[in-house]
Design a protein around this motif. Structure first.
Motif, PDB file in Angstrom:
ATOM      1  N   ALA A  31       0.831  -1.205   0.000  1.00 40.27           N
ATOM      2  CA  ALA A  31       0.000   0.000   0.000  1.00 40.27           C
ATOM      3  C   ALA A  31       0.865   1.255   0.000  1.00 40.27           C
ATOM      4  N   ALA A  81       2.324   1.677  -3.404  1.00 42.90           N
ATOM      5  CA  ALA A  81       1.307   2.162  -4.335  1.00 42.90           C
ATOM      6  C   ALA A  81       1.063   3.656  -4.144  1.00 42.90           C
ATOM      7  N   SER A  99      -4.283   5.652  -5.260  1.00 47.41           N
ATOM      8  CA  SER A  99      -3.269   4.627  -4.972  1.00 47.41           C
ATOM      9  C   SER A  99      -3.833   3.221  -5.106  1.00 47.41           C
ATOM     10  N   ARG A 100      -5.147   3.073  -5.038  1.00 46.73           N
ATOM     11  CA  ARG A 100      -5.743   1.739  -5.166  1.00 46.73           C
ATOM     12  C   ARG A 100      -5.542   1.167  -6.562  1.00 46.73           C
ATOM     13  N   LEU A 149      -2.262  -0.350  -6.301  1.00 47.12           N
ATOM     14  CA  LEU A 149      -2.320  -1.520  -5.418  1.00 47.12           C
ATOM     15  C   LEU A 149      -2.918  -2.716  -6.143  1.00 47.12           C
ATOM     16  N   SER A 158      -6.935  -6.615   1.780  1.00 50.22           N
ATOM     17  CA  SER A 158      -6.600  -5.376   2.475  1.00 50.22           C
ATOM     18  C   SER A 158      -7.525  -5.158   3.669  1.00 50.22           C
TER      19      SER A 158
END
Length: 713
Positions: free
Chosen positions: A305, A308, A378-379, A382, A463
């Motif tokens: 995470a 990312a 950022s996902r 990820l 997650s």
């Protein structure tokens, strides 16, 4: 066979000595009205005083006054003062041994004192055995035994008898633990346990050493390596419930012994002990490997995470730079069009001349791409790391049975679905896959054009699983770090018994709503007080400025004029070797006696080697570096000392001794009573190999690091 002494003659002398300090004398030698009635029946002052001294000896230390013993003068004076007798009268009483024996017989009969006989020995052997399962220090067991004998008014026997009793209690306690851990083991299980001491095929290390040497750094391949070890331990078939059959302290001790000993030493143990330590080690390894795999999963998801987030930030920054370049080109083109119109020229030709038509078309296309709504989150990065997650997720979900309460029911269902997909090799999610666990921020990435993106779904579920494990909403059996929160509480059956027998030993309302209402009311009341003080700017050491709370910083307490005096005082200190200083402090405090052997509980005989190993810890030099830097101890000696004598609990006991020694110094009173401590937290950023192990700290930002909380008495 002669048994080793548990205590020295000096230690026994202290335990069996009459009280000599004022507080202890007052506690044990204050006479009651019943005592006065009995004492005043004696004809002479000498007999009354001697009779009272014999009585006080029976109560503490719990033995008869020896005919040639001289009681402490403070004790005799205190008793004589209560009887209004001259303390010198006791000298006449000491010369009359028949009188002393007659008084002793009268007192034991009147107050019910009994001698320590064989049935008493058997009774207290049974009484001390379960205690010896938890407490292995002989001196502590002897103290508890002496206290109980005094309470039951049993005259203390000679030290050799008491040491024999403690020896037998320790041995019986060990045998009981061995039997509890090994009863019911099949021959196949015993053979598998013995195989842990054999060398692995094609290697020079034993299976036990391989299991102990699991990797520590969070990585996908390391999670697989830990899970492989965990599967081997589970295949032994030792039920974790065996651990509950013995006290936790005894279990931890046996497991630690086995994990410290070499395979040859374990093989040399007698049969019941060998299988007991192997069972304890197997259960302990299962717990340790379970925690290690879950810890790696936690840290690895966190590391992915963070990576990312950095990649998204870099991508956003690059997009901003590109956009600025395109804007400059388009601005130049637009300016050329404006000037062409003002001068009645051809705008298209002006653009072609100024920036080039092909360049202009390219910038327009790129600008249109930047203007489209894109999920710069950022996902996205990820989910792009799905291949890393896919490396370890099947093995992780297969070996662990994750459990949780009603609040995570949707997540648990999703984990079951993903686990089943891994087992069967299915490529698509079921039509009605659980989605209640998906948070709002994740939904745009999981749901695309009315369909569920499998990769985003799995990454989101894992997650969320990591977050719920950290919060305690999800737990795993046989884990210590990620266990059910209810395991920390009093068992419900025990709680009901305590409540039925009387009020609980806590001043808390048993009705949850009433308790919460009371706490809410108290909080609101305190908040009103704080608000009133803040409104009038009367908060102590703080004030509000434009809506921000400002805390007054602490100022240095040392005046500037004291600095030269402090430096002068330091210059007066002698220059000594740190090893000599450690030896001298040990002579003052005896802290080295706390570093007892893991198995036998005996103190260290080679104190120089012990202090050298402690110094290696203290200056972070390591045992190898310390062995190279010193002449007196080899690496093998230091390693043995560190493995068997230096542990967290022995450090804690030694620190207690040092702190008590500090508190006893008159200079320490200048800083207070010793009931408070100077406490502070220190934060260390983690990088390189330590980055994956670091925790994200809310106060210090998203950069990984570790916080240490230290306190000094």
């Amino acid at each position: 066979m002669a048994r080793s002494r548990l205590l020295t003659d000096e230690q026994w002398g202290l335990l069996l000595a009459p009280p000599s300090e004022e507080r202890a004398i007052v506690r044990h030698c204050t006479l009651s009205l019943e005592d006065f009635d009995l004492i005043l029946q004696k004809r002479t002052a000498a007999r009354r005083l001697g009779f009272a001294v014999v009585l006080c000896y029976l109560r503490f230390p719990g033995r008869a006054l020896d005919p040639h013993e001289a009681p402490p003068a403070e004790l005799v004076s205190f008793i004589a003062k209560q009887l209004h007798i001259d303390p010198a009268e006791f000298a006449a009483y000491r010369d009359r041994d028949p009188t002393r024996r007659a008084h002793l017989a009268q007192l034991t009969g009147h107050f019910g004192y009994r001698t320590f006989d064989r049935p008493t020995f058997s009774h207290y052997l049974a009484w001390l055995t379960p205690i010896a399962q938890n407490i292995r220090k002989p001196e502590r067991l002897i103290e508890m035994l002496l206290d109980e004998l005094r309470r039951q008014r049993i005259l203390l026997p000679i030290p050799r008898t008491l040491e024999l009793l403690v020896h037998q209690a320790l041995n019986r306690a060990e045998l009981v633990v061995y039997r509890a851990l090994t009863d019911g083991l099949s021959q196949q299980q015993r053979d598998v346990l013995d195989s842990l001491l054999d060398r692995r095929e094609g290697t020079s290390t034993t299976l036990m050493a391989w299991l102990r040497g699991a990797p520590q750094s969070p990585a996908a391949r390391n999670i697989i390596a830990v899970i492989d070890r965990l599967q081997i331990v589970r295949d032994i078939g030792i039920a974790a419930d065996r651990q509950k059959a013995v006290p936790a302290v005894a279990f931890e001790r046996l497991a630690a012994e086995c994990l410290r000993m070499t395979a040859q030493h374990v093989r040399d143990l007698r049969t019941p002990r060998r299988y007991a330590v192997l069972v304890a080690a197997a259960i302990s390894l299962e717990t340790a490997l379970t925690d290690a795999a879950l810890f790696m999963f936690d840290k690895l998801i966190g590391s992915l995470a963070r990576r990312a987030e950095r990649q998204t930030a870099e991508k956003n920054l690059q997009s901003l730079r590109d956009a600025q370049g395109y804007l400059r080109t388009l601005t130049t083109a637009c300016r050329a069009v404006i000037q062409a119109r003002e001068h009645a020229a051809d705008p298209l030709e002006a653009v072609d001349v100024t920036v080039g038509w092909d360049r202009f078309v390219q910038c327009v296309a790129e600008a249109e791409g930047l203007a489209r709504p894109e999920k710069m989150d950022s996902r996205v990065q990820l989910v792009a790391k799905y291949h890393t997650v896919r490396t370890f997720a099947p093995a992780l979900l297969e070996i662990f049975d994750f459990r949780g309460g009603p609040s995570v029911a949707s997540l648990m269902s999703a984990i079951d679905v993903i686990r089943e997909m891994y087992r069967t090799g299915k490529r698509s999610l079921p039509a009605k896959a659980p989605t209640g666990f998906i948070r709002r921020a994740w939904r745009p990435f999981v749901f695309e054009a009315g369909e569920i993106n499998r990769r985003a779904y799995e990454v989101c579920a894992l997650s969320e699983l990591r977050d719920r494990l950290r919060a305690g909403d999800v737990w795993v059996e046989q884990s210590r770090q990620y266990q059910d929160f209810d395991n920390y509480l009093i068992p419900k059956e025990t709680f009901e018994i305590l409540r039925a027998e009387g009020p609980l030993p806590v001043d808390v309302d048993l009705d949850a709503e009433r308790y919460l209402d009371a706490r809410r009311s108290a909080l609101n009341s305190e908040m009103d007080v704080v608000a009133a003080l803040a409104e009038t700017n009367q908060l102590p050491d703080a004030h509000l400025l434009d809506g921000d709370l400002k805390i007054t910083p602490l100022k240095a307490m040392t005046p500037d004029e004291v600095e030269p005096l402090r430096n002068a005082a330091y210059d007066l200190m002698p220059r000594v070797k740190i090893t000599d200083l450690l030896l001298e402090v040990d002579q003052w405090t005896g802290f080295s006696d706390c570093f007892v052997h893991q198995r036998s509980g005996r103190p260290v005989t080679e104190k120089a080697t012990l202090l050298t190993a402690i110094l290696a810890d203290g200056i972070n030099l390591g045992l190898t570096g310390m062995a190279e830097a010193t002449r007196g101890a080899t690496l093998r000696q230091l390693a043995w000392m560190h493995d068997w004598h230096i542990r967290e609990e022995t450090y804690a006991d030694a620190l207690v001794k040092l702190i008590e020694a500090h508190r006893a110094m008159p200079l320490a009173r200048v800083w207070g009573t010793g009931t408070t401590s100077s406490s502070d937290g220190q934060y260390f950023q983690a990088g390189g190999r330590g980055e994956a192990l670091g925790d994200i700290n809310a106060r210090h930002g998203n950069e990984p690091g570790v916080a240490f909380y230290t306190h000094i008495s």
